[in-house]
Design a protein around this motif. Structure first.
Motif, PDB file in Angstrom:
ATOM      1  N   PHE A 124       0.877  -1.166   0.000  1.00 51.46           N
ATOM      2  CA  PHE A 124       0.000   0.000   0.000  1.00 51.46           C
ATOM      3  C   PHE A 124       0.913   1.214   0.000  1.00 51.46           C
ATOM      4  N   ASN A 158      -7.477   2.021  -4.283  1.00 52.17           N
ATOM      5  CA  ASN A 158      -8.492   1.413  -3.446  1.00 52.17           C
ATOM      6  C   ASN A 158      -9.844   2.079  -3.707  1.00 52.17           C
ATOM      7  N   SER A 197      -7.499   2.522  11.335  1.00 48.73           N
ATOM      8  CA  SER A 197      -7.713   2.740   9.905  1.00 48.73           C
ATOM      9  C   SER A 197      -7.399   1.449   9.153  1.00 48.73           C
ATOM     10  N   GLU A 254      -7.090   1.260   5.976  1.00 52.26           N
ATOM     11  CA  GLU A 254      -6.184   1.598   4.884  1.00 52.26           C
ATOM     12  C   GLU A 254      -4.738   1.743   5.360  1.00 52.26           C
ATOM     13  N   ARG A 255      -4.547   2.354   6.527  1.00 49.58           N
ATOM     14  CA  ARG A 255      -3.189   2.642   6.985  1.00 49.58           C
ATOM     15  C   ARG A 255      -2.639   1.606   7.973  1.00 49.58           C
TER      16      ARG A 255
END
Length: 357
Positions: free
Chosen positions: A169, A182, A203, A205-206
């Motif tokens: 990512f 994403n 999160s 995503e992170r």
């Protein structure tokens, strides 16, 4: 005896404050704003139902009490709809973990996760089928819907290998390693949700997704570049609504309007008025003679007075645009008033109850 697989479930993360959509969200959650003639979440729920999902959990927070009166128990879509309150902000991952108790305990079950502000026409049934397909004998842990964009510099990127396995990512960069980003629809193996920490902001995503990749979990990308739009700003909301009305954004929630506009049965539109370009005119709204509404959303009880022009804009509930006024690419909050002959320029936001001109 072989045990039947658990029903496919879904979580819609719908707890954000919608600050990017102010003043439209001053009195309501962004997820219930009208897009193409129906509250936005109806598009997502209808798509989940069409893909075979049987139980949907709404993770709510801001104005949580407003969801159930609008959406009910899910029976009109043939599904079961549950509501779980997020009492303090927990982030995307924390919100998912917070609803775990409302989901089936089957560790191998599939749970679709949707961000509550994305309108997508991607093949969700195809993503579910891909998720159910083992890779070298291993069950997929998480699947991410990815889209390819022309210019990925404004986005974090998600590179994959030839087999579709997510490699990394990558944060925003002037030299993106891939055009894949994403798209905000995930499928989790139920057991993975239980690994998300509780009681704090997380999160996906992170923290969650990079952690899973680093630990060797099988995270795959499902690339599908069908219609996709983040509806997190007023202009994006208008554009998405227009796309739904014109049939550009395919959605099982409503059919495209054959005449290029969707007008509520109890709205009042003068014969001499023009409503076109994918516009929506909601219940109780009034469009007077000589007025022109093009590619706009006119919300409940709003008034567009005679000879006014409204283009590419959102006119909030009970707001009024005066005679011969001009509103272009703007956002009017609830009960805002634009005086006769006044002009509201591109990008302007008129606050709740504010008078202009």
């Amino acid at each position: 005896m072989t045990q039947a697989p658990a029903p496919v479930e879904a979580v819609i993360v719908a707890g954000g404050f919608g600050t990017r959509l102010l003043p439209l969200t001053a009195r309501r959650p962004k997820h219930l704003l009208d897009v193409g003639g129906v509250p936005f979440l109806e598009h997502q729920i209808a798509r989940l139902a069409a893909a075979g999902v049987q139980h949907v959990v709404l993770a709510t927070s801001y104005h949580a009490d407003m969801f159930e009166p609008v959406l009910g128990d899910g029976s009109r879509w043939g599904i079961r709809l549950s509501y779980v309150l997020e009492e303090v902000p927990l982030g995307t991952g924390g919100a998912i973990r917070n609803v775990a108790g409302a989901l089936s305990p089957d560790p191998e079950g599939a749970v679709v996760i949707l961000n509550g502000d994305v309108l997508s026409g991607h093949d969700l049934a195809g993503q579910l089928a891909d998720f159910a397909t083992p890779r070298d004998g291993r069950a997929v842990d998480v699947s991410l819907h990815l889209v390819e964009v022309a210019d990925a510099r404004a986005f974090g990127c998600v590179p994959t290998d030839a087999a579709g396995r997510v490699l990394d990512f990558v944060e925003k960069s002037e030299n993106p390693v891939t055009r894949q980003i994403n798209a905000g629809c995930y499928i989790f193996r139920r057991r993975v949700i239980d690994t998300i920490p509780t009681g704090r902001e997380v999160s996906v995503e992170r923290e969650t997704f990079p952690g899973l990749v680093a630990d060797g979990s099988l995270v795959v990308g499902f690339v599908d570049s069908a219609y996709w739009r983040d509806v997190g700003t007023p202009q994006a909301l208008v554009d998405a609504s227009v796309d739904v009305v014109l049939g550009v954004a395919p959605t099982p929630a409503v059919a495209a309007a054959p005449d290029g506009a969707r007008i509520a049965v109890d709205a009042q539109v003068a014969p001499e008025a023009e409503v076109s370009g994918g516009s929506v005119v909601m219940a109780g709204a009034v469009i007077e003679a000589g007025a022109s509404v093009l590619g706009s959303v006119v919300m409940t009880g709003a008034v567009i007075a005679a000879d006014a022009i409204v283009r590419g804009s959102v006119v909030g509930p009970q707001a009024r645009v005066g005679k011969a006024a001009r509103v272009t690419g703007a956002t009017l909050g609830d009960e805002a008033v634009i005086g006769d002959g006044a002009e509201v320029a591109e990008g302007e936001r008129i606050d709740v109850g504010e008078h202009r001109g």
